[in-house]
Design a protein around this motif. Structure first.
Motif, PDB file in Angstrom:
ATOM      1  N   UNK A   1      71.702 -42.622 -77.782  1.00  0.00           N
ATOM      2  CA  UNK A   1      73.383 -42.981 -77.220  1.00  0.00           C
ATOM      3  C   UNK A   1      73.697 -41.078 -76.455  1.00  0.00           C
ATOM      4  N   UNK A   2      72.947 -40.052 -76.416  1.00  0.00           N
ATOM      5  CA  UNK A   2      73.529 -38.533 -75.913  1.00  0.00           C
ATOM      6  C   UNK A   2      73.802 -38.651 -74.319  1.00  0.00           C
ATOM      7  N   UNK A   3      72.048 -38.988 -73.836  1.00  0.00           N
ATOM      8  CA  UNK A   3      72.625 -38.973 -72.113  1.00  0.00           C
ATOM      9  C   UNK A   3      73.573 -39.661 -71.963  1.00  0.00           C
ATOM     10  N   UNK A   4      73.933 -40.947 -72.571  1.00  0.00           N
ATOM     11  CA  UNK A   4      75.011 -41.691 -71.961  1.00  0.00           C
ATOM     12  C   UNK A   4      76.607 -41.665 -72.875  1.00  0.00           C
ATOM     13  N   UNK A   5      76.334 -40.655 -73.584  1.00  0.00           N
ATOM     14  CA  UNK A   5      78.027 -40.485 -74.588  1.00  0.00           C
ATOM     15  C   UNK A   5      78.717 -38.902 -72.838  1.00  0.00           C
ATOM     16  N   UNK A   6      77.210 -38.373 -72.768  1.00  0.00           N
ATOM     17  CA  UNK A   6      77.598 -37.305 -72.043  1.00  0.00           C
ATOM     18  C   UNK A   6      77.993 -37.739 -70.501  1.00  0.00           C
ATOM     19  N   UNK A   7      77.121 -38.800 -70.055  1.00  0.00           N
ATOM     20  CA  UNK A   7      77.573 -39.585 -68.426  1.00  0.00           C
ATOM     21  C   UNK A   7      79.291 -39.897 -68.379  1.00  0.00           C
ATOM     22  N   UNK A   8      79.502 -39.990 -69.990  1.00  0.00           N
ATOM     23  CA  UNK A   8      81.120 -41.114 -70.641  1.00  0.00           C
ATOM     24  C   UNK A   8      82.224 -39.978 -70.342  1.00  0.00           C
ATOM     25  N   UNK A   9      81.491 -38.826 -70.365  1.00  0.00           N
ATOM     26  CA  UNK A   9      82.963 -38.224 -70.499  1.00  0.00           C
ATOM     27  C   UNK A   9      83.189 -37.414 -71.592  1.00  0.00           C
ATOM     28  N   UNK A  10      81.931 -37.414 -72.917  1.00  0.00           N
ATOM     29  CA  UNK A  10      82.484 -36.732 -73.960  1.00  0.00           C
ATOM     30  C   UNK A  10      82.278 -35.116 -73.953  1.00  0.00           C
ATOM     31  N   UNK A  11      83.366 -34.484 -74.569  1.00  0.00           N
ATOM     32  CA  UNK A  11      83.425 -33.000 -74.306  1.00  0.00           C
ATOM     33  C   UNK A  11      82.374 -32.181 -75.104  1.00  0.00           C
ATOM     34  N   UNK A  12      82.207 -32.216 -75.838  1.00  0.00           N
ATOM     35  CA  UNK A  12      80.947 -32.022 -76.983  1.00  0.00           C
ATOM     36  C   UNK A  12      80.661 -32.848 -77.923  1.00  0.00           C
ATOM     37  N   UNK A  13      79.629 -32.012 -78.755  1.00  0.00           N
ATOM     38  CA  UNK A  13      78.470 -33.076 -79.752  1.00  0.00           C
ATOM     39  C   UNK A  13      78.383 -32.489 -80.688  1.00  0.00           C
ATOM     40  N   UNK A  14      79.009 -33.067 -81.992  1.00  0.00           N
ATOM     41  CA  UNK A  14      78.380 -32.319 -83.092  1.00  0.00           C
ATOM     42  C   UNK A  14      77.774 -33.064 -84.487  1.00  0.00           C
ATOM     43  N   UNK A  15      76.713 -32.698 -84.922  1.00  0.00           N
ATOM     44  CA  UNK A  15      76.338 -33.573 -85.725  1.00  0.00           C
ATOM     45  C   UNK A  15      76.796 -34.230 -87.159  1.00  0.00           C
ATOM     46  N   UNK A  16      76.871 -35.442 -87.736  1.00  0.00           N
ATOM     47  CA  UNK A  16      77.620 -36.059 -89.001  1.00  0.00           C
ATOM     48  C   UNK A  16      77.354 -34.569 -90.031  1.00  0.00           C
ATOM     49  N   UNK A  17      76.524 -33.949 -90.868  1.00  0.00           N
ATOM     50  CA  UNK A  17      76.367 -33.238 -91.438  1.00  0.00           C
ATOM     51  C   UNK A  17      76.649 -32.144 -91.476  1.00  0.00           C
ATOM     52  N   UNK A  18      77.313 -31.223 -90.224  1.00  0.00           N
ATOM     53  CA  UNK A  18      77.760 -29.929 -89.950  1.00  0.00           C
ATOM     54  C   UNK A  18      78.528 -30.184 -90.885  1.00  0.00           C
ATOM     55  N   UNK A  19      78.318 -28.579 -91.316  1.00  0.00           N
ATOM     56  CA  UNK A  19      79.250 -27.907 -92.397  1.00  0.00           C
ATOM     57  C   UNK A  19      80.551 -27.798 -92.259  1.00  0.00           C
ATOM     58  N   UNK A  20      81.127 -28.108 -93.167  1.00  0.00           N
ATOM     59  CA  UNK A  20      83.298 -28.148 -92.707  1.00  0.00           C
ATOM     60  C   UNK A  20      83.866 -27.106 -91.779  1.00  0.00           C
ATOM     61  N   UNK A  21      83.066 -25.847 -92.215  1.00  0.00           N
ATOM     62  CA  UNK A  21      83.527 -24.586 -91.771  1.00  0.00           C
ATOM     63  C   UNK A  21      83.890 -25.170 -89.549  1.00  0.00           C
ATOM     64  N   UNK A  22      82.149 -25.328 -90.003  1.00  0.00           N
ATOM     65  CA  UNK A  22      81.465 -25.581 -88.328  1.00  0.00           C
ATOM     66  C   UNK A  22      82.772 -26.228 -87.779  1.00  0.00           C
ATOM     67  N   UNK A  23      83.061 -27.642 -88.462  1.00  0.00           N
ATOM     68  CA  UNK A  23      84.195 -29.032 -87.472  1.00  0.00           C
ATOM     69  C   UNK A  23      84.871 -28.257 -87.202  1.00  0.00           C
ATOM     70  N   UNK A  24      85.469 -27.318 -88.282  1.00  0.00           N
ATOM     71  CA  UNK A  24      86.831 -26.669 -88.159  1.00  0.00           C
ATOM     72  C   UNK A  24      86.728 -26.473 -87.075  1.00  0.00           C
ATOM     73  N   UNK A  25      85.795 -25.368 -86.976  1.00  0.00           N
ATOM     74  CA  UNK A  25      86.053 -23.936 -86.013  1.00  0.00           C
ATOM     75  C   UNK A  25      85.750 -24.875 -84.261  1.00  0.00           C
TER      76      UNK A  25
END
Length: 226
Positions: A89-113
């Motif tokens: 799903x990564x390439x199609x999301x990039x082509x669709x216009x996704x501005x950034x990517x985060x994994x769902x288990x990112x630390x809370x501080x990383x998500x807020x940042x």
């Protein structure tokens, strides 16, 4: 206030994301969507600054929703939420216009940042996701019988810019590149910004993918930088 829209088909995930966002007094959750169609509708109604978009949702998925939201409002900042088995799903999301990517288990501080970075116009991404995108770009290279002509933008790069571009295409972080080339991190950031401008890429993710798909970006005499 940073206005955020949450799009995920799992209510428990949305509750967790809402609680995390609302723990920051500068972030406001303006809506929740359980599928892509609802995300498109709420994005048009609530005009969020950032949309956290799950890529896998029933009905209309996150990729289609991203494409439709970007078509209606190109300035939207959509940060795709992925899992480690989401490579298809990564390439199609990039082509669709996704501005950034985060994994769902990112630390809370990383998500807020990441929300702050997206609002400021700096694409947030998990390093692991960038590395996976780069690997996909390398695998996507088509074998060529004859050497391809130099790309127009490539001829305008300095030798050092070509070195930096090649390392971005390897998925290296600014700090890693600085260490490899014995430069300051701020200097590498300047090079990366210049490369995005010269190549016409909107963000570092697209720059890395561009570099990974062209094996000839590094100057011939510098194929092995210590």
């Amino acid at each position: 206030m940073i206005r955020v829209l949450l799009a995920d088909d799992q209510k428990l995930v949305r509750v967790g994301l809402r609680m995390l966002c609302e723990s920051d007094p500068e972030i406001e959750v303006v809506g929740e969507a359980g599928d892509g169609r609802e995300a498109v509708r709420l994005a048009a109604e609530r005009l969020p600054d950032v949309i956290l978009m799950d890529l896998r949702m029933p009905g209309m998925d996150g990729i289609t929703a991203t494409e439709r939201i970007m078509a209606a409002r190109p300035s939207s900042r959509i940060v795709a939420l992925t899992t480690f088995d989401d490579d298809d799903h990564l390439y199609p999301a990039l082509a669709a216009g996704a501005f950034g990517f985060l994994v769902k288990d990112s630390p809370p501080a990383a998500l807020l940042a990441a929300l702050r970075r997206a609002t400021a116009g700096e694409p947030p991404f998990s390093q692991a996701v960038l590395e996976r995108l780069v690997r996909q770009a390398v695998r996507a290279r088509e074998p060529r019988a004859d050497p391809a002509p130099e790309l127009p933008w490539l001829t305008g790069l300095s030798p050092r810019e070509r070195d930096v571009l090649a390392m971005v295409g390897e998925g290296l972080s600014n700090r890693n590149i600085a260490e490899r080339l014995h430069l300051g991190v701020s200097t590498v950031k300047t090079y990366v910004a210049s490369l995005m401008r010269k190549t016409g890429t909107a963000n570092r993710i697209r720059l890395a993918v561009l570099a990974a798909r062209h094996s000839d970006v590094r100057r011939p005499e510098a194929q092995h930088v210590p």
